[in-house]
Design a protein around this motif. Structure first.
Motif, PDB file in Angstrom:
ATOM      1  N   VAL A   1       0.644  -1.205   0.034  1.00  0.00           N
ATOM      2  CA  VAL A   1      -0.038   0.057   0.118  1.00  0.00           C
ATOM      3  C   VAL A   1       0.893   1.158  -0.053  1.00  0.00           C
ATOM      4  O   VAL A   1       1.869   1.178   0.744  1.00  0.00           O
ATOM      5  CB  VAL A   1      -1.072  -0.036   1.230  1.00  0.00           C
ATOM      6  N   GLN A   2       0.590   2.131  -1.020  1.00  0.00           N
ATOM      7  CA  GLN A   2       1.249   3.612  -0.804  1.00  0.00           C
ATOM      8  C   GLN A   2       0.174   4.466  -0.578  1.00  0.00           C
ATOM      9  O   GLN A   2      -0.824   4.518  -1.095  1.00  0.00           O
ATOM     10  CB  GLN A   2       1.943   3.694  -2.354  1.00  0.00           C
ATOM     11  N   ARG A   3       0.520   5.411   0.354  1.00  0.00           N
ATOM     12  CA  ARG A   3      -0.504   6.306   1.129  1.00  0.00           C
ATOM     13  C   ARG A   3      -0.457   7.440  -0.093  1.00  0.00           C
ATOM     14  O   ARG A   3       0.619   7.832  -0.410  1.00  0.00           O
ATOM     15  CB  ARG A   3      -0.270   6.860   2.358  1.00  0.00           C
ATOM     16  N   LYS A   4      -1.598   7.690  -0.604  1.00  0.00           N
ATOM     17  CA  LYS A   4      -1.454   8.598  -1.667  1.00  0.00           C
ATOM     18  C   LYS A   4      -1.224  10.123  -1.001  1.00  0.00           C
ATOM     19  O   LYS A   4      -0.509  10.783  -1.692  1.00  0.00           O
ATOM     20  CB  LYS A   4      -2.971   8.867  -2.153  1.00  0.00           C
ATOM     21  N   ASP A   5      -1.579  10.407   0.116  1.00  0.00           N
ATOM     22  CA  ASP A   5      -1.211  11.757   0.836  1.00  0.00           C
ATOM     23  C   ASP A   5       0.167  11.665   1.331  1.00  0.00           C
ATOM     24  O   ASP A   5       0.610  10.900   2.408  1.00  0.00           O
ATOM     25  CB  ASP A   5      -2.443  12.020   1.959  1.00  0.00           C
ATOM     26  N   PRO A   6       1.167  12.423   1.111  1.00  0.00           N
ATOM     27  CA  PRO A   6       2.231  12.696   1.758  1.00  0.00           C
ATOM     28  C   PRO A   6       2.262  12.894   2.985  1.00  0.00           C
ATOM     29  O   PRO A   6       1.100  13.443   3.568  1.00  0.00           O
ATOM     30  CB  PRO A   6       3.266  13.658   1.026  1.00  0.00           C
ATOM     31  N   ILE A   7       3.193  12.819   3.986  1.00  0.00           N
ATOM     32  CA  ILE A   7       3.117  13.296   5.336  1.00  0.00           C
ATOM     33  C   ILE A   7       2.945  14.809   5.419  1.00  0.00           C
ATOM     34  O   ILE A   7       3.756  15.416   5.012  1.00  0.00           O
ATOM     35  CB  ILE A   7       4.248  12.486   6.253  1.00  0.00           C
ATOM     36  N   PRO A   8       2.062  15.293   5.993  1.00  0.00           N
ATOM     37  CA  PRO A   8       1.810  16.586   6.145  1.00  0.00           C
ATOM     38  C   PRO A   8       2.948  17.554   6.658  1.00  0.00           C
ATOM     39  O   PRO A   8       3.477  18.370   5.886  1.00  0.00           O
ATOM     40  CB  PRO A   8       0.623  16.985   7.252  1.00  0.00           C
ATOM     41  N   GLU A   9       3.729  17.114   7.473  1.00  0.00           N
ATOM     42  CA  GLU A   9       4.807  18.114   8.049  1.00  0.00           C
ATOM     43  C   GLU A   9       6.018  18.217   7.012  1.00  0.00           C
ATOM     44  O   GLU A   9       6.715  19.194   7.034  1.00  0.00           O
ATOM     45  CB  GLU A   9       5.274  17.872   9.336  1.00  0.00           C
ATOM     46  N   GLU A  10       6.272  16.937   6.404  1.00  0.00           N
ATOM     47  CA  GLU A  10       7.271  16.816   5.353  1.00  0.00           C
ATOM     48  C   GLU A  10       7.194  16.444   4.039  1.00  0.00           C
ATOM     49  O   GLU A  10       6.782  15.110   3.987  1.00  0.00           O
ATOM     50  CB  GLU A  10       8.474  15.985   5.985  1.00  0.00           C
ATOM     51  N   ASP A  11       6.496  17.267   3.205  1.00  0.00           N
ATOM     52  CA  ASP A  11       5.714  16.645   1.972  1.00  0.00           C
ATOM     53  C   ASP A  11       6.690  16.115   1.027  1.00  0.00           C
ATOM     54  O   ASP A  11       6.148  15.883   0.111  1.00  0.00           O
ATOM     55  CB  ASP A  11       5.029  18.051   1.328  1.00  0.00           C
ATOM     56  N   ASN A  12       7.724  15.844   1.363  1.00  0.00           N
ATOM     57  CA  ASN A  12       8.508  15.110   0.444  1.00  0.00           C
ATOM     58  C   ASN A  12       8.429  13.304   0.505  1.00  0.00           C
ATOM     59  O   ASN A  12       9.203  12.822   0.057  1.00  0.00           O
ATOM     60  CB  ASN A  12       9.986  15.675   0.458  1.00  0.00           C
ATOM     61  N   ARG A  13       7.840  13.089   1.635  1.00  0.00           N
ATOM     62  CA  ARG A  13       7.888  11.735   2.039  1.00  0.00           C
ATOM     63  C   ARG A  13       6.469  11.077   1.918  1.00  0.00           C
ATOM     64  O   ARG A  13       5.452  11.832   2.229  1.00  0.00           O
ATOM     65  CB  ARG A  13       8.234  11.442   3.609  1.00  0.00           C
ATOM     66  N   LEU A  14       6.587  10.078   1.231  1.00  0.00           N
ATOM     67  CA  LEU A  14       5.337   8.777   1.177  1.00  0.00           C
ATOM     68  C   LEU A  14       5.573   7.580   1.693  1.00  0.00           C
ATOM     69  O   LEU A  14       6.638   6.743   1.335  1.00  0.00           O
ATOM     70  CB  LEU A  14       5.133   8.912  -0.649  1.00  0.00           C
ATOM     71  N   PRO A  15       4.625   7.168   2.653  1.00  0.00           N
ATOM     72  CA  PRO A  15       4.690   6.399   3.289  1.00  0.00           C
ATOM     73  C   PRO A  15       4.389   4.996   2.513  1.00  0.00           C
ATOM     74  O   PRO A  15       3.323   5.113   1.757  1.00  0.00           O
ATOM     75  CB  PRO A  15       3.716   6.226   4.502  1.00  0.00           C
ATOM     76  N   VAL A  16       4.923   3.825   2.306  1.00  0.00           N
ATOM     77  CA  VAL A  16       4.875   2.695   1.647  1.00  0.00           C
ATOM     78  C   VAL A  16       4.858   1.410   2.545  1.00  0.00           C
ATOM     79  O   VAL A  16       5.768   1.459   3.393  1.00  0.00           O
ATOM     80  CB  VAL A  16       5.845   2.462   0.437  1.00  0.00           C
ATOM     81  N   VAL A  17       3.914   0.582   2.340  1.00  0.00           N
ATOM     82  CA  VAL A  17       3.956  -0.445   3.353  1.00  0.00           C
ATOM     83  C   VAL A  17       3.977  -1.683   2.670  1.00  0.00           C
ATOM     84  O   VAL A  17       3.058  -1.911   1.395  1.00  0.00           O
ATOM     85  CB  VAL A  17       2.805  -0.671   4.423  1.00  0.00           C
TER      86      VAL A  17
END
Lengths: 433, 433
Positions: free
Chosen positions: B381-397
């Motif tokens: 799963v890749q979260r479509k929304d990047p992490i708010p504080e650091e918009d250059n990171r996308l969590p992938v599980v």
């Protein structure tokens, strides 16, 4: 090394056979734990010839369990015959009178004759152990008699019959009718050919009687348990209860209310996220609320060869180790003759389902009738879709605020003959967390 | 009526004070249950002057618990000082050497020195009881030592630290960060000022050491437990795990694998509908899988004055009733020196979360790197929304199929320095039902 502990086992059905197997398989470890051997010296059963998977000729055979109970060459009489009276009772009395320890899985016997038998055991300074009588392999008797002994107990409740829980949870997941699921349970060996003791609530009431006595220090008194079976619950009710955030479980509940005890077994709505809602299939669970420990829950398989034999053997090991307590914790002479709160004095929330005639205004009429009967309604749901087979009926459910039983029963009687109501209405008590 | 049982209590903090209160409040009932009085004759604590809500002058006072343990005028030494060494150990050794029974709530002491102390207790034919050391008021020690004794145990696992479970379940419901919830737990008294023993997993590992010894008949060996704390788990991981149908719990797991034992404490994903997922807040739960009984679960409050005192008093009542077993069930001389399966030999499914650089193709690159590391992926799963504080990171599980630990650690090291990965990746082991 001490002398071996000699057992005489009466009853070689599923449980009896299981006990023989467990004692054989675990013999070495149990000997190390007890510092002595445990030996089966004699057995008795209805039929001698029977393929049981072990050699019966290794033991002395008795046709008559009472004669076996009188034979001085054994230390422990293991009663796995069953039934509240007859051979089981006679044999246990004989064993206790002969100064033998007794281990039994017989809930009916203890629920009906626990006081008399406990007195006999104490007079003869022998054990009367019955861990397997309640919740199968779950060590709830030991928990109440020993592990939670520091606590005054305010409430003990739970799912005490695996057959009922199996039926209810299969109805829940499959939407199938009660009779249909029961037939399956019988095929799978989860329900007896005559299922009335299970589905009618009597079996759970036997267990509740025993739990209440241990928890509250009162004389076991089966006749004080209010009992309702699960036969009236339909898949529709399970679905409607789900809409309100509840699951249906057959609970046994023993609770102190001031000086009075309330003992009841009936279908009950419990919150979807409650611990008891998570107990599915043939599992049993017992929750004890103690004055110091708070709530403690024990869960496991409530029946079957392995779990029941596990409990019987634990009792035997207790005897072998010399851990012999009074059967009900307190000496029988100190058990209190409690006063009981009859079901008519119960107060709580209720689920009330009626089938209304499918015509404009019928629901308003029914709601008005309930209001006139002084039932305070918290929520109403009317299913928009009529019941497929009989399109003239619309299920309506009322969830009440706390109301007393007498008011509810009066309302129920009113609705049963109400012109806008078809069929019998159904009442299910709700337990809030 | 037998002679009173005389207690000397060392440590009058929350638990010690609770024990005095419970023994006072329940004195009459406990006397009836035991057929003898239980009397506190002596106490010892760090500070004599302290408002404890009871009159300390009713008891003999000792500044030194070791001197109290040597004093012949008591039958039972109740150790509630804490700590694996120092005064607690010296006093318990002195008490056992003086032929006194010992009741303790000290998990660190038993996990580290259980074998030596059990030998001393057995040589002196006295009890060494430690029900309160594991899961507070839940009678799990008694269940393993007595109630489930008929079973070979294949696995014992559970939620053994209430502080961790409180933190994880508050993070789960509130979405708040670990440090924030920990600070609250400290204010509420659910976490110590120095929380490292709890959140780092050591406390759970102490308890698991004791459970494993009782369950498997092995020498308690704390050093064999693999331990990971919960500090690395973020609210994001809890949310992502939820998307895959899991809850995060800090579990202690002791399992037989052929001739080897596997002992581990770490954050774990458990199925949302599992019994352990239903255990929230400061509650503890232990599941035992027995060869005959199947799975049995016990659940209740794992800490606090009332629950811990409940367990300590139950142990004292056992001594008063003469129910004195070997501390670990089997005689200490028969406990097996087990061989252990190190964590590197673990096999199972894993949750692997990385923060990918937010650019086209980064996820494909990472997935390829994992495939090259021979990790077999079940779901991504890749979260479509990047992490708010650091918009250059996308969590992938990534959820893996069964994979071995060595492969996963190799993959983790690879990803940690991968050009498309930001921050440390996180690995959480999954326990399937």
């Amino acid at each position: 090394m001490k002398e071996p502990l000699k057992l005489a086992i009466a009853g070689l059905g599923t449980v009896g056979g299981g006990v023989v197997k467990v004692l054989t398989e675990e013999a070495k470890r149990i000997e190390a734990l007890c510092g002595r051997k445990i030996e089966i010296v004699a057995v008795s059963a209805r039929h001698r010839q029977h393929d049981r998977g072990f050699d019966i000729d290794a033991f002395r055979w008795y046709d008559d369990p009472v004669a076996m109970a009188a034979d001085p060459d054994s230390d422990v009489f293991v009663e796995l015959i069953g039934g509240s009276d007859g051979a089981a009772k006679l044999a246990v009395e004989q064993a206790l009178a002969s100064g033998k320890h007794v281990v039994t899985a017989n809930k009916a016997l203890i629920a009906h004759h626990g006081t008399t038998l406990a007195r006999m055991a104490e007079e003869n300074q022998v054990a009367l152990q019955f861990e397997a009588a309640v919740a199968g392999g779950v060590p709830i008797i030991k928990a109440l008699r020993e592990g939670l002994v520091a606590n005054g107990i305010e409430r003990v409740s739970g799912i005490l019959n695996g057959t009922c829980n199996y039926i209810l949870t299969v109805m829940e997941t499959s939407g199938r009718e009660y009779e249909d699921v029961l037939a399956d349970a019988q095929k799978l060996g989860y329900a007896e050919a005559d299922p009335s003791f299970d589905v009618g609530g009597t079996d759970a009431a036997h267990k509740l009687t025993i739990l209440a006595s241990l928890a509250f220090g009162t004389l076991p008194d089966f006749d004080q348990v209010y009992v309702e079976g699960l036969e009236t619950v339909t898949p529709l009710d399970i679905r409607l209860a789900d809409d309100f955030g509840y699951k249906v479980r057959l609970l046994g509940i023993a609770q102190r209310d001031g000086k009075r005890m309330e003992l009841r077994v009936h279908p009950t709505l419990v919150g979807k996220n409650s611990s008891l809602a998570a107990v599915t299939g043939v599992f049993n669970a017992v929750e004890v609320v103690g004055s110091h420990v708070g709530p403690v829950m024990l869960e496991g398989r409530g029946a079957g060869e392995g779990p029941t034999a596990s409990a019987v053997v634990a009792d035997i090991v207790d005897v072998a180790r010399g851990n012999i307590a009074q059967p009900f914790g307190l000496p029988a002479s100190m058990l209190e003759e409690a006063s009981y709160k009859p079901i008519k004095d119960h107060t709580g929330a209720y689920y009330l389902r009626v089938h209304a005639v499918d015509r404009a205004g019928s629901m308003a009429e029914i709601t008005r009738a309930l209001a006139e009967a002084e039932v305070s309604i918290e929520r109403i749901v009317q299913r928009k879709d009529p019941i497929p087979e009989e399109d003239n009926r619309l299920p309506v459910v009322f969830i009440t605020h706390d109301t007393d039983e007498v008011t509810m029963q009066r309302a129920l009687a009113l609705l049963a003959k109400h012109k806008d109501v078809v069929d019998e209405p159904l009442l299910i008590r709700i337990e809030q967390e």
